[in-house]
Design a protein around this motif. Structure first.
Motif, PDB file in Angstrom:
ATOM      1  N   PRO A 160     -18.804  27.980 112.183  1.00 16.93           N
ATOM      2  CA  PRO A 160     -17.397  27.770 112.558  1.00 16.93           C
ATOM      3  C   PRO A 160     -16.488  28.053 111.364  1.00 16.93           C
ATOM      4  N   GLY A 161     -15.383  28.725 111.646  1.00 18.88           N
ATOM      5  CA  GLY A 161     -14.418  29.043 110.602  1.00 18.88           C
ATOM      6  C   GLY A 161     -14.600  30.406 109.959  1.00 18.88           C
ATOM      7  N   ASP A 177     -15.214  33.454 118.953  1.00 19.15           N
ATOM      8  CA  ASP A 177     -14.432  32.223 118.882  1.00 19.15           C
ATOM      9  C   ASP A 177     -14.719  31.585 117.529  1.00 19.15           C
ATOM     10  N   GLU A 228     -13.791  29.015 116.204  1.00 18.36           N
ATOM     11  CA  GLU A 228     -13.958  27.560 116.226  1.00 18.36           C
ATOM     12  C   GLU A 228     -15.420  27.159 116.418  1.00 18.36           C
ATOM     13  N   GLU A 229     -16.259  28.099 116.846  1.00 17.05           N
ATOM     14  CA  GLU A 229     -17.667  27.800 117.136  1.00 17.05           C
ATOM     15  C   GLU A 229     -18.591  28.661 116.279  1.00 17.05           C
TER      16      GLU A 229
END
Length: 175
Positions: A118-119, A146, A148-149
């Protein structure tokens, strides 16, 4: 890092990229308290964060599960791993599906995975076009990432076409 040489070749030949190995679903024993696939993940040499079943959400339907890899290739092992020099925070894993003696593995028997925690963003245009000289990325998978995941990408073993063949990310679906 050596893995960078495994993944990219000069953008001048005329064949499509190819991904080695196929993967599907498996898990650890019910009620064991361990995350699904964690025993297999450790046996193959992958970190616990990659335990479980990972699948794409768009593009070709593809999944990865270390237990399934070991069911198909009982001697599979992580041959090399390390940071991606082009994507800070991402880690590349070269899994040898068939030991050719002395714990060596040909490219044809290697599955290359890249983990984006993530990130950590992926932008094929910046990395492969602007930095590495490919004319374009096909398909453009940026919107499928994504940030975020955590994501896992099964990279193509050979990049010998006139464009860079990008791969869609897989997300943890069971684990």
């Amino acid at each position: 890092m050596v893995l960078a040489a495994l993944v990219g070749c000069a953008p001048d030949a005329a064949s499509d990229g190819e991904a080695a190995g196929t993967t599907a679903v498996a898990s650890s024993a019910p009620g064991s308290g361990a995350p699904p696939g964690s025993d297999s993940t450790a046996r193959i040499g992958l970190p616990p964060v990659l335990a479980g079943r990972w699948c794409t959400r768009v593009g070709e339907d593809e999944c990865f599960d270390a237990a399934e890899v070991l069911a198909e290739h009982p001697g599979a092992f992580v041959d090399e791993s390390g940071p991606d020099d082009d994507v800070p925070g991402a880690t590349v894993y070269a899994i040898c599906l068939q030991d050719e003696g002395g714990r060596t593995c040909s490219m044809a028997e290697t599955m290359i995975l890249e983990f984006f925690p993530p990130g950590v963003a992926w932008d094929c245009d910046v990395v492969e076009v602007q930095r590495n000289g490919w004319p374009s990325c096909e398909p453009d998978t940026r919107s499928a990432h994504d940030v975020e995941e955590g994501r896992l990408v099964h990279l193509f073993n050979h990049q010998q076409d006139t464009v860079y063949h990008d791969a869609y990310p897989m997300y943890l679906v069971d684990g």
